[in-house]
Design an enzyme around this catalytic site. Sequence first.
Site: not given
Ligand code: SD4
Length: 338
Positions: A197, A225-227, A248-249, A251
């Site tokens: 992200t 799906r929502v993060g 980030t990562g 979610g």
């Molecule tokens: C999510 N955090 O949709 C986002 C994806 C992301 O590194 O950042 N990935 O979960």
Amino acid sequence: MSSRREFLNASLTTSALTGLSVAPARAVTRARPIVVSTWDFGVAANQVAWEVISRGGHALDAVEAGARVPEADMKNHTVGRAGYPDRDGHVSLDASIMDDQWRCGAVAALEHIAHPISVARRVLEKTPHVMLVGAGALQFALEQGFPREELLTPESDAAWKAWLKTQTYKPIANSEMSTYGHVPNSKLPGDVHNHDTLGILALDQQGRLSGACTTSGMAWKMRGRVGDSPIIGAGLYVDGEIGAATSTGVGEEVIRNSGSFLVVELMRQGLSPQRACEEAVMRIVRRRPETAKSLQVGFLALSRQGAVGAFAIQKGFVYARCDQNSVDQIIPAKSAFL
Ligand code: SD4
């Protein structure tokens, strides 16, 4: 307490708890402007944000302009146009934006609009709401004059079709600098860096803070799906008296601990941005040790005074920093696992 500012923060917290009325803390010294953002592709975003700040512009305009850069980047498959689709082949985007006056806007599961961050900004400015999702978000965007577009590019379509052969949902974070796309040395079709992200935080010349967060979410996710990224307090949080944080990562793990809000609240209690990011990450590691071994979550934080912190579960998380000294720094974050 390692500094006078931290002492002041702690005093204010104590006063608030005891019910004393305290004037909002304002900058003791004029902050130096700075922009930070997640991952190596944040460099280009920072530079555009920095142009706004250099002209004396508002941090909110800066982070919106910066976030639009990866949204338009056809090589970036985890943000905006060209983002990898969900498991049914739909590109659906999440974004949020917030300033230091508690003004915020967000969109989630938005399809066919290339710049979700700008729709989030319109939600902030033009509606009485904070978040619009799905068909309603698209309807609002079209009413606001955003063009309806096909966001699935031939390359993303090919990656999705390759993924359909295995249909294994396995988050793979961008773990090496300057690589996004297919995982090096992997022979697995569809084995791509499938989530990253852009979270961007800025402090402008007037000492105003703002943040923005934009993503296509986890590739091959379930439809709907929502993060964390569009959720204020999870993927992004800004408090003008304290600082800002973004994530980030994976979610789901960030939503579970209200990650960005937690980072800012820890800063309010006197932790530095670095220590606050570390504590937020370590809470995930402590609460879900087995899950945490194999997934990535990273936090990035910026204090009202311009101090920066970053920390992740896995090594490989980098952030981009832009200030008066240098516009294109890429800095590796420390991590829980080496
Ligand atoms: C999510 N955090 O949709 C986002 C994806 C992301 O590194 O950042 N990935 O979960």
